[in-house]
Design an enzyme around this catalytic site. Structure first.
Site, PDB file in Angstrom:
ATOM      1  N   HIS A 218       0.819  -1.217   0.000  1.00 53.18           N
ATOM      2  CA  HIS A 218       0.000   0.000   0.000  1.00 53.18           C
ATOM      3  C   HIS A 218       0.844   1.255   0.000  1.00 53.18           C
ATOM      4  CE1 HIS A 218       0.367  -0.744   4.482  1.00 53.18           C
ATOM      5  NE2 HIS A 218       0.607   0.559   4.479  1.00 53.18           N
TER       6      HIS A 218
ATOM      7  N   GLU B 135      -7.335   3.673  10.448  1.00 54.24           N
ATOM      8  CA  GLU B 135      -6.894   3.489   9.062  1.00 54.24           C
ATOM      9  C   GLU B 135      -7.993   2.848   8.231  1.00 54.24           C
ATOM     10  OE1 GLU B 135      -3.431   0.925   9.682  1.00 54.24           O
ATOM     11  OE2 GLU B 135      -4.634  -0.794   9.034  1.00 54.24           O
TER      12      GLU B 135
ATOM     13  N   GLN C  98      -3.947   3.387   1.397  1.00 52.37           N
ATOM     14  CA  GLN C  98      -4.292   3.377   2.825  1.00 52.37           C
ATOM     15  C   GLN C  98      -4.440   4.825   3.296  1.00 52.37           C
ATOM     16  OE1 GLN C  98      -1.205   2.682   5.915  1.00 52.37           O
ATOM     17  NE2 GLN C  98      -2.494   1.017   6.655  1.00 52.37           N
TER      18      GLN C  98
ATOM     19  N   GLU D  84       7.307   0.471   5.354  1.00 53.48           N
ATOM     20  CA  GLU D  84       6.725  -0.598   6.168  1.00 53.48           C
ATOM     21  C   GLU D  84       6.892  -1.909   5.412  1.00 53.48           C
ATOM     22  OE1 GLU D  84       2.528  -0.079   6.896  1.00 53.48           O
ATOM     23  OE2 GLU D  84       2.377  -1.876   8.148  1.00 53.48           O
TER      24      GLU D  84
END
Lengths: 134, 134
Positions: free
Chosen positions: A7, A43, A54, A128
């Site tokens: 994402h 989120e 996201q 991430e």
């Protein structure tokens, strides 16, 4: 090492208004929405091809996303990559001198294991890593 | 309206050093590299799944990316989406009140048609639309 983009995360000040915006302007619909009080965020995931957009908004109190928006404004926040083996990925990154925010994988939403890599030493990009449940 | 993420664009100050970084740390290789003197940039595309990571560096003189890095530092710059019909997409966005940087599609690299949408009115996110050649 990297499988695909999981994402692209966008910091927004108002999640409901932003979901309306993404539906009306971009035709994207939410597939999953979750409050994560420990991180002070809510989120929402909007599927697009093999990835997601996201949206991350601060809960009451602000937290890191609230402070980010105060400092930089709304906008692009981080990019998340899918990896097959997050433990091996972190060990490899550490050996190459990357600055890890999470030295070990930790539980994220939807049964994922996640870990963040610091933007310092990564050309200003917060990353991430995500390992999907088997 | 949106097909998939075409690329996530990262502003970097030094393209060669950044390509080394992305190869060594993230295992991503460049598939295409191009100087665009009219825009004062050099860009490189690194395939990942159905999308790309795009690195954009300022040419001598700086240009908009040079000024961006001076102001905000290196990091996430914009997100690009693949659309089937960029003319229809721009007309739809305009009707919904989006602020278009390019009112009409213009030629981009690799035979693409492209247009940018302003971050103001889009929750702080600069967007590029891309129509691939038929």
């Amino acid at each position: 090492m990297l499988d695909r983009i999981d994402h692209v995360a966008l910091a927004v000040s108002d999640l409901d208004a932003s979901l309306d915006h993404y539906r009306e302007v971009w035709g994207l619909e939410v597939s999953h929405r979750e409050r994560i009080p420990d991180e002070g965020i809510e989120e929402a995931m909007l599927p697009l091809g093999e990835s997601f957009i996201q949206l991350i908004a601060p809960l009451e109190g602000g937290g890191t996303i609230g402070r980010y928006i105060e400092r930089r404004g709304e906008g692009l926040h981080h990019i998340a990559y899918v990896v097959e083996d997050i433990g091996a990925a972190l060990a490899g990154l550490k050996a190459k001198g990357a600055r890890l925010i999470d030295e070990a994988p930790r539980p994220g939403g939807s049964g994922n294991l996640i870990a963040f890599v610091h933007p310092a030493g990564n050309r200003g990009v917060l990353v991430e890593l995500i390992q999907r449940p088997a």
